[in-house]
Motif scaffolding. Structure first.
Motif, PDB file in Angstrom:
ATOM      1  N   ILE A  25       0.715  -1.397   0.336  1.00  0.00           N
ATOM      2  CA  ILE A  25      -0.075   0.397  -0.137  1.00  0.00           C
ATOM      3  C   ILE A  25       0.952   1.247  -0.046  1.00  0.00           C
ATOM      4  O   ILE A  25       1.638   1.251   1.016  1.00  0.00           O
ATOM      5  CB  ILE A  25      -1.299   0.095   1.345  1.00  0.00           C
ATOM      6  CG1 ILE A  25      -1.422  -0.797   1.124  1.00  0.00           C
ATOM      7  CG2 ILE A  25      -1.657   1.373   1.436  1.00  0.00           C
ATOM      8  CD1 ILE A  25      -2.710  -1.512   2.604  1.00  0.00           C
ATOM      9  N   PRO A  26       1.558   1.625  -1.064  1.00  0.00           N
ATOM     10  CA  PRO A  26       1.928   3.793  -0.800  1.00  0.00           C
ATOM     11  C   PRO A  26       1.580   4.072  -0.531  1.00  0.00           C
ATOM     12  O   PRO A  26       0.519   4.093  -1.073  1.00  0.00           O
ATOM     13  CB  PRO A  26       2.626   3.119  -2.758  1.00  0.00           C
ATOM     14  CG  PRO A  26       1.438   2.483  -3.514  1.00  0.00           C
ATOM     15  CD  PRO A  26       1.077   0.865  -2.301  1.00  0.00           C
ATOM     16  N   PRO A  27       2.125   5.277   0.333  1.00  0.00           N
ATOM     17  CA  PRO A  27       1.355   6.684   0.477  1.00  0.00           C
ATOM     18  C   PRO A  27       0.641   7.623  -0.803  1.00  0.00           C
ATOM     19  O   PRO A  27       1.012   7.238  -1.858  1.00  0.00           O
ATOM     20  CB  PRO A  27       2.781   7.083   0.656  1.00  0.00           C
ATOM     21  CG  PRO A  27       3.807   6.503   0.368  1.00  0.00           C
ATOM     22  CD  PRO A  27       3.831   5.288  -0.095  1.00  0.00           C
ATOM     23  N   GLN A  28      -0.607   7.743  -0.315  1.00  0.00           N
ATOM     24  CA  GLN A  28      -1.089   8.596  -1.554  1.00  0.00           C
ATOM     25  C   GLN A  28      -0.955  10.345  -1.239  1.00  0.00           C
ATOM     26  O   GLN A  28      -0.544  10.610  -2.214  1.00  0.00           O
ATOM     27  CB  GLN A  28      -2.405   8.214  -0.810  1.00  0.00           C
ATOM     28  CG  GLN A  28      -2.548   6.617  -1.874  1.00  0.00           C
ATOM     29  CD  GLN A  28      -3.645   6.197  -2.086  1.00  0.00           C
ATOM     30  OE1 GLN A  28      -4.894   7.222  -1.619  1.00  0.00           O
ATOM     31  NE2 GLN A  28      -5.049   5.486  -2.371  1.00  0.00           N
ATOM     32  N   ALA A  29      -0.697  10.861   0.050  1.00  0.00           N
ATOM     33  CA  ALA A  29      -0.048  11.991   0.666  1.00  0.00           C
ATOM     34  C   ALA A  29       0.442  11.877   1.379  1.00  0.00           C
ATOM     35  O   ALA A  29       0.478  11.386   2.684  1.00  0.00           O
ATOM     36  CB  ALA A  29      -1.648  12.699   0.264  1.00  0.00           C
ATOM     37  N   HIS A  30       0.570  13.632   2.339  1.00  0.00           N
ATOM     38  CA  HIS A  30       1.518  14.077   3.094  1.00  0.00           C
ATOM     39  C   HIS A  30      -0.225  15.214   3.532  1.00  0.00           C
ATOM     40  O   HIS A  30       0.038  15.482   3.156  1.00  0.00           O
ATOM     41  CB  HIS A  30       2.696  14.498   2.505  1.00  0.00           C
ATOM     42  CG  HIS A  30       3.089  13.712   1.971  1.00  0.00           C
ATOM     43  ND1 HIS A  30       4.478  12.869   2.515  1.00  0.00           N
ATOM     44  CD2 HIS A  30       4.311  13.644   0.847  1.00  0.00           C
ATOM     45  CE1 HIS A  30       5.322  12.218   2.239  1.00  0.00           C
ATOM     46  NE2 HIS A  30       4.576  12.777   0.800  1.00  0.00           N
ATOM     47  N   VAL A  31      -0.979  14.612   5.060  1.00  0.00           N
ATOM     48  CA  VAL A  31      -0.982  15.262   5.988  1.00  0.00           C
ATOM     49  C   VAL A  31      -0.416  16.286   7.081  1.00  0.00           C
ATOM     50  O   VAL A  31       0.393  15.190   7.492  1.00  0.00           O
ATOM     51  CB  VAL A  31      -1.813  15.316   5.934  1.00  0.00           C
ATOM     52  CG1 VAL A  31      -3.326  14.306   4.586  1.00  0.00           C
ATOM     53  CG2 VAL A  31      -2.387  13.392   6.822  1.00  0.00           C
TER      54      VAL A  31
END
Length: 54
Positions: A25-31
């Motif tokens: 599950i690769p990251p999709q964004a930084h929050v």
């Protein structure tokens, strides 16, 4: 193992260290980028959100 935020009811955030295969599950964004430490540099091109729920 995970956390949910009342301001962002559409997402559940998982800690990558709890996954059997973190590469699955690769990251999709930084929050929460507005809270990043001054010495922390994001070096990828993922979307960035200053806070959750945007």
């Amino acid at each position: 193992m995970f956390f949910a935020d009342e301001r962002d009811r559409d997402n559940i955030h998982l800690y990558v260290a709890t996954l059997m295969d973190p590469n699955a599950i690769p990251p999709q964004a930084h929050v929460h980028t507005e809270e990043a430490l001054e010495w922390f540099t994001i070096s990828d091109h993922l979307r960035r959100f200053p806070e959750a729920g945007q």
